[in-house]
Scaffold this motif. Structure first.
Motif, short mmCIF file in Angstrom:
data_model
loop_
_atom_site.label_atom_id
_atom_site.label_comp_id
_atom_site.label_asym_id
_atom_site.label_seq_id
_atom_site.Cartn_x
_atom_site.Cartn_y
_atom_site.Cartn_z
N GLN A 290 0.87 -1.15 -0.15
CA GLN A 290 0.23 0.08 0.17
C GLN A 290 0.70 1.30 -0.04
OE1 GLN A 290 -2.34 -0.44 3.41
NE2 GLN A 290 -3.74 -2.04 2.64
N GLN A 291 2.02 1.31 0.65
CA GLN A 291 2.87 2.29 0.85
C GLN A 291 3.44 2.53 -0.44
OE1 GLN A 291 5.87 1.96 3.89
NE2 GLN A 291 7.24 3.02 2.54
N ASN A 292 3.86 1.80 -1.14
CA ASN A 292 4.53 1.89 -2.66
C ASN A 292 3.61 2.08 -3.81
OD1 ASN A 292 7.65 1.29 -2.38
ND2 ASN A 292 6.68 -0.17 -0.90
N THR A 293 2.46 1.41 -3.45
CA THR A 293 1.46 1.86 -4.36
C THR A 293 1.19 3.35 -4.39
OG1 THR A 293 0.49 -0.41 -4.38
CG2 THR A 293 -0.92 1.49 -5.16
N GLY A 294 0.84 3.83 -3.08
CA GLY A 294 0.81 5.24 -2.95
C GLY A 294 2.00 6.12 -3.61
N ASP A 295 2.98 5.94 -3.52
CA ASP A 295 4.11 6.49 -4.02
C ASP A 295 4.29 6.48 -5.37
OD1 ASP A 295 5.04 6.83 -1.17
OD2 ASP A 295 6.49 5.25 -1.27
N ALA A 296 3.86 5.59 -6.09
CA ALA A 296 3.73 5.62 -7.23
C ALA A 296 2.79 6.30 -7.99
CB ALA A 296 3.57 4.08 -7.97
N ALA A 297 1.56 6.32 -7.21
CA ALA A 297 0.34 7.29 -7.63
C ALA A 297 0.73 8.67 -7.51
CB ALA A 297 -0.78 6.93 -6.80
N ARG A 298 1.76 9.10 -6.56
CA ARG A 298 2.39 10.50 -6.54
C ARG A 298 3.37 10.69 -7.46
NH1 ARG A 298 1.27 8.70 -1.14
NH2 ARG A 298 3.59 8.68 -0.92
N GLY A 299 3.75 9.65 -8.02
CA GLY A 299 4.96 9.99 -8.98
C GLY A 299 6.39 9.93 -8.10
N ASP A 300 6.25 9.43 -7.08
CA ASP A 300 7.51 9.31 -6.22
C ASP A 300 8.33 8.39 -6.76
OD1 ASP A 300 9.54 9.39 -4.25
OD2 ASP A 300 8.14 9.43 -2.76
N THR A 301 9.66 8.43 -7.18
CA THR A 301 10.39 7.19 -7.92
C THR A 301 11.50 6.88 -6.90
OG1 THR A 301 11.71 9.03 -8.79
CG2 THR A 301 10.02 8.29 -10.12
#
Length: 887
Positions: A290-301
Motif C-alpha cells: 500500500q505504501q509503494n502503491t501510494g508512492d507510485a500514484a504520487r509519482g515518487d520514484t
C-alpha cells in the motif's frame, strides 16, 4: 576463581544478558573465553569475583536478600495423574445412600466416591467421568447416545457433569491427600510428584516460585486440551513467565503419557510460531504494498528504505533458497539496490517492488496465469484471511509463497525459544513408541484397578480421547527404508518425512559391523543390546506375534459337535496407526452405537485432520534441547499382545469350508469383544501367556478387593511349539521394552547429524572414535552397590539381575519414603554428547535403565531420581559454574 561457594554472586547487567543467551553460538564462545580468562591469575574476571561475593555478603548483612537464580522445574504428569474437580452440581438419584457430586468436589480421585462405587452403585461417578462423543462435557439427557444437541452447551446450559483439572502443585502431588483409605485401596497410585517436590525443596532449595505444575485434563486428546481449556497456550505462558522470573531456562520433567503431551506441545508450538510469522509477513507485505502503491500514484520514484524488517530479510532468504522461475539466485543482489529487483528484471524501483509483491501474493507455482491482472493483488484479496484451498493440506494458503517464507522464520524462532526456555528435558518412563495397554482398554476395557468391571470401565475409556495419545508406533517408521502408512478415509498413503538433517538409522549398521576388523572387539554391540535389537535385528511390536489377534469360529447352527471353520486376523502397530483395527473390530463385533466407529472418527478428527503434524505416524527424534535425560524401569511383567475370540453361528445351507461365504446372524448385537488370552513379556526375555476367564457381570466388594490376584501363566509358544526368545529385558509393567528402548536411538543423534549427506550439516560429535558406538559412554551400578562402574555389566540373560522374591521380602522398593531405600536395583547408564552446527549448542543425552523399577515408581523411587538429578546437577555445575561454584 577458586572459590567453592554454592551461592550465586550478583552479576552486572551485561553478564545477565550474556547468560540469558547461553545457548547461542556466540555466547558459547564467550563463555569459553571467560573460562580461559578465569584460569589466568591476572585476569580481570578473577579479580572481580571475590569483590562481588563480598558485596553479596554485605547486602545480606544489610537485610537485602538476593534471590538465587536457578532453572525452574516444570512438572508434567501422565495419564490419570491430575486431580479433576467438579464445576457443576450433579445429583445421584440411583440410591438414597449415594452422595451428590457437588461444586468443587474432587471427582478424580475421591475415595468416598470409590467406596460408594464398590458398595452401592458406580453409575453416578462413571457418568460424571465420561465425556461426550466429541470429548465434550457429558449430557445425561438429549440424544439416545447420551449427547445433547450441543446448543445448550454453547449457551452455558450444559446438562450433566463438568470436570476441570485442579490447579497448583497440590493437583499433581497426591490424588487423594490425607486419606487413610487411599493407601488401602490404591496404594502408591495416590502419589504422583509429592516426593520429587519434597526432594527438590529439601536438597536444592526449590519452592513454589521455581517449581511450576502443568496440570491438564488427562481424558482429552492434546488438541482438545487446547481448544477447550487453552492448556497449550497456558503452558507456553507459564514457561515463559517462570524463565523470566528465575533468570534461567528451565527443566521439563514429564512422566509417562506426559512425555507424549510434551512432544505434542513442541509440535504445536512450532506450528504456532509459523502461523505468527505468516500473519506478520502478510501484514507487513500489505502495508509495504500500500505504501509503494501510494508512492507510485504520487509519482515518487525514490524507494523508501524504512520498514525493511524481518519480512524483507525473510523474503530475500526465501528467494535465495527457493529461486522460483529459474532465475539467478539472489545472493549477488543487494537488498538496497535501487536499480534492479532481486531478479534484475525491472527498470523502475516501484515496479520492482510491486512485481515482487505480486509474486509473493500470487498463485502457487504451477498454477495458471491468465495475464497481467492475475499477477497483481486486489484490495479484496489483501483483506482476505487464511484460505484453505485443500482441507487435506494445511499448507494450502491464500499466499502459499508467504507461508513457505513464514515456515523458515517460524522454525528459526522455535529453535530460539527452546534454547531460551528449556535447558533440560527429563523423560520418566516415556512411551516413545506407545503401548498396547490403552488399546486394550478401548477394545474390551480395563478397570485400572478401580472397583468396577472391565466392561463398565470401557465406557469411560472409549470416551477419552487421550487413549490414542500412546497408540503403538511401528519401529519401521524410524527407518528411511521402512514402509509408508495408509491412513484416513481417503485411503491415501502418508509418506514418512525423512529428517534431512539426520542420517538414516540403517546407514550406521554397516559401519558398526565393519568396526570388528578395525579394533580388537569381537562384538561391537556388546554394551549396546538395545541398539543391536533396534538397528541390526529391526525388532518391532509384532516381530514374533501380532499385537492383536482375532480368532473367528464359524459353526453350523443346530449341529453340536460338528467341526467349525476357523479364520485368524492379525493386527500390528501399523493397523492401529491407520485405524484399520477399529474398522475391522467394528465389523466383527456389532455393538449398539458403533463405539469403535466413533473412536475411529475421534482419531481422524484429533490426529489426521489436525494442523499439528500427526506424531502417531512417526517415531520421535531427539528434541533440540541442550540436555536430555530419559530414565525408566525394566524387568517388570508387561502386557505386549492380546488374542480375541468370537464364535458365530451360520446357516446350514451356507456353511462351507471357506468362511467368506458363510452368512452369520446379524439381527442381534454381539456385545463387547471377548478377550481370550494376554501375552506378557517377563524379565530376561521370557514370554508367557495368560488365559482369561469370562468376567462376571457383578461381584461382591470382597471379590473386588481380591480380583487383582494373578492367574496362572504358562510359557508362550509359537505354532511350531517353539518357545521364542524375545528381548533381553521386559518393560516397566505398563510400557513394553521395545517402546522404552527407542530412547537409545537418541544417543546417536550427533553421529547421525555428522553422517548426513545434506549439504547443511546439523551437528557433530564432540569425539570421533573408530566405532560409532564408542562415542557413547556406558556405566553401571551393580545391584546393592553405590558406585558406578565402567561397562554394561553381565548380560541380563545370564545374570540374576532381578530377584523378585528377595525384593518383595524387603518390602521396600523405594516408595515408602523419598529419602532412601533398602532395595538398590542394578542401573545402567548411557551417555553421549554433540554440538549443533546450526546454533553452536553443545548438548548431552543420557539414558538410564533401572532394573525392577515399576512404571509409577519412576516419580518416587529414590535410586532412579538420584541418578537423574545427579546428572542434572553436574550439567548445572558445568553450564553455570560462576553461580554454583563447586556444587
Amino acid at each position: 576463581s577458586s572459590s567453592s561457594s554454592s551461592s550465586s554472586s550478583p552479576l552486572d547487567q551485561k553478564k545477565e544478558e550474556e547468560e540469558d543467551n547461553i545457548n547461542s553460538p556466540k555466547m558459547e564462545e564467550d563463555d569459553d573465553a571467560n573460562h580461559n580468562q578465569e584460569e589466568t591469575p591476572s585476569s580481570s574476571s578473577s579479580e572481580k569475583k571475590p569483590k562481588k561475593r563480598k558485596a553479596q555478603q554485605q547486602n545480606d548483612n544489610n537485610g537485602h536478600h538476593h534471590r538465587e537464580r536457578r532453572p525452574p522445574v516444570f512438572l508434567l504428569p501422565g495419564l490419570a495423574s491430575t486431580r479433576l474437580v467438579s464445576w457443576k452440581h450433579k445429583p445421584c438419584p440411583q440410591s438414597s445412600l449415594l452422595s451428590d457430586i457437588k461444586m468443587l468436589d474432587y471427582v478424580w480421585l475421591n475415595m468416598n466416591f470409590l467406596i460408594q462405587m464398590a458398595t452401592i452403585d458406580a453409575r453416578c461417578w462413571s457418568d460424571c467421568m465420561t465425556l461426550g462423543r466429541y470429548q465434550t462435557d457429558y449430557h445425561t439427557s438429549g440424544d439416545s447416545d447420551g449427547e445433547g444437541d450441543g446448543d445448550d452447551e454453547e449457551m452455558g446450559h450444559t446438562r450433566g457433569c463438568k470436570l476441570r483439572p485442579d490447579e497448583g502443585l497440590d493437583s499433581i502431588s497426591s490424588l487423594a491427600p490425607g486419606s487413610i483409605s487411599s493407601n488401602l485401596f490404591v496404594g502408591g497410585t495416590n502419589t504422583v510428584y509429592a516426593w520429587l517436590i519434597q526432594w527438590l525443596a529439601d536438597n536444592l532449595g526449590y519452592d513454589v516460585t521455581s517449581i511450576v505444575a502443568l496440570p491438564y485434563d488427562w481424558r482429552l486428546s492434546p488438541d482438545k486440551t487446547e481448544s477447550r481449556d487453552g492448556f497449550l497456550t497456558l503452558t507456553r505462558k507459564k514457561i515463559e513467565a517462570a524463565v523470566e522470573s528465575n533468570g534461567r531456562p528451565g527443566i521439563m520433567v514429564a512422566h509417562s503419557m506426559g512425555n507424549s503431551v510434551f512432544r505434542y506441545f513442541l509440535e504445536w508450538l512450532r506450528v504456532q510460531m509459523q502461523e505468527e510469522a505468516y500473519e506478520r509477513y502478510v501484514q507487513q507485505a500489505k502495508q509495504k504494498q500500500q505504501q509503494n502503491t501510494g508512492d507510485a500514484a504520487r509519482g515518487d520514484t525514490a524507494v523508501r528504505e524504512d520498514g525493511r524488517g524481518a519480512f524483507w530479510r525473510g523474503r530475500a532468504l526465501y528467494r535465495g533458497l527457493m529461486n522460483p522461475g529459474g532465475g539467478e539466485a539472489t545472493g549477488g543482489t543487494k537488498e538496497g539496490d535501487n536499480n534492479n529487483d532481486d531478479d534484475g528484471n525491472s527498470d523502475s524501483p516501484n515496479e520492482s517492488i510491486l512485481d515482487e509483491l505480486a509474486w509473493l501474493f500470487g498463485p502457487k507455482d504451477g498454477d495458471d496465469d491468465d495475464g497481467e491482472e492475475s499477477s497483481k493483488t486486489t484490495a479484496k484479496q489483501q483483506q482476505e484471511e487464511i484460505k484453505y484451498q485443500n482441507k487435506n493440506e494445511w499448507s494450502s494458503r491464500k499466499y502459499p509463497k508467504l507461508y513457505e517464507l513464514a515456515k523458515v522464520e517460524g522454525d528459526s524462532e522455535w529453535i530460539d525459544w527452546l534454547g531460551k526456555h528449556i535447558w533440560t528435558y527429563v523423560g520418566l518412563a516415556a512411551p516413545l513408541l506407545g503401548a498396547p495397554g490403552p488399546l486394550r482398554s478401548v477394545l474390551s476395557g480395563e478397570n485400572m484397578g478401580l472397583p468396577f468391571t472391565d466392561e463398565e470401565a470401557r465406557g469411560l475409556e472409549l470416551s477419552f480421547g487421550s487413549t490414542s495419545n500412546v497408540n503403538p508406533i511401528s519401529t519401521k517408521m524410524g527407518f528411511c527404508d521402512g514402509d509408508d502408512v495408509t491412513a484416513g478415509n481417503d485411503g491415501k498413503k502418508r509418506t514418512k518425512k525423512k529428517n534431512s538433517n539426520l542420517a538414516c538409522l540403517e546407514e550406521l549398521v554397516s559401519e558398526i559391523e565393519s568396526s570388528k576388523d578395525k579394533t580388537d572387539q569381537t562384538d561391537p554391540w556388546k554394551n549396546f543390546p538395545a541398539l543391536r535389537l533396534l538397528l541390526k535385528d529391526r525388532v518391532d511390536f509384532d516381530s514374533l506375534f501380532p499385537t492383536v489377534q482375532v480368532e473367528r469360529e464359524y459353526c453350523e447352527e443346530n449341529k453340536q459337535g460338528s467341526p467349525c471353520n476357523h479364520q485368524t486376523i492379525n493386527f500390528g502397530p501399523k493397523d492401529v496407526m491407520n485405524g484399520r483395527i477399529f474398522d475391522e473390530f467394528s465389523q466383527i463385533w456389532k455393538e449398539r452405537g458403533d463405539p469403535l466407529g466413533v473412536k475411529l472418527d475421534q482419531l481422524q478428527q484429533s490426529w489426521w485432520n489436525s494442523n499439528v503434524p500427526n506424531y502417531l505416524e512417526t517415531t520421535p527424534d531427539r528434541p533440540h534441547i541442550k540436555h536430555v535425560i530419559l530414565a525408566y524401569g525394566t524387568d517388570v511383567p508387561t502386557e505386549i499382545g492380546y488374542i480375541y475370540r468370537k464364535t458365530e453361528l451360520v446357516d446350514n445351507s451356507t456353511a462351507t469350508n471357506t468362511t467368506t461365504s458363510a452368512e452369520t446372524k446379524t439381527d442381534v448385537f454381539d456385545g463387547v469383544p471377548s478377550m481370550k488370552e494376554i501375552i506378557w513379556e517377563e524379565p530376561q526375555g521370557k514370554l508367557v501367556s495368560e488365559s482369561l476367564m469370562t468376567e462376571p457381570a457383578s461381584f461382591s466388594f470382597k471379590e473386588t478387593i481380591l480380583r487383582k490376584k494373578k492367574q496362572k501363566r504358562r510359557p508362550f509358544r509359537l505354532k511350531d511349539n517353539e518357545e521364542p526368545v524375545w528381548l533381553h529385558h521386559s518393560g516397566d509393567g505398563t510400557i513394553p521394552y521395545v517402546s522404552l528402548m527407542w530412547a537409545h536411538t537418541w544417543l546417536l543423534h550427533a553421529t547421525r547429524a555428522m553422517r548426513t549427506t545434506n549439504s547443511m550439516l546439523e551437528g557433530e560429535r564432540i569425539s570421533n572414535p573408530k566405532n560409532t558406538l564408542d562415542s557413547i559412554l556406558v556405566t553401571h551400578r551393580p545391584k546393592g552397590g553405590n558406585e558406578w562402574v565402567e561397562g554394561y555389566g553381565a548380560d541380563p540373560r545370564n545374570e540374576e539381575n532381578v530377584d523378585l522374591e528377595s525384593r518383595s521380602n524387603i518390602g521396600d522398593t523405594g516408595t515408602s519414603h523419598p529419602h532412601g531405600t533398602k532395595y538398590k536395583p542394578k542401573m545402567v547408564r548411557f551417555q553421549s554428547s554433540g554440538k549443533s552446527r546450526s546454533t553452536g549448542m553443545e548438548y548431552t543425552t543420557t539414558v538410564i535403565e533401572a532394573i525392577g523399577v515399576e512404571h509409577k515408581e519412576t516419580t518416587r523411587n529414590y535410586d532412579i531420581l538420584a541418578a537423574v538429578f545427579t546428572d542434572v546437577l553436574k550439567n548445572m555445575h558445568d553450564d553455570y559454574l560462576d553461580d554454583y561454584g563447586d556444587l
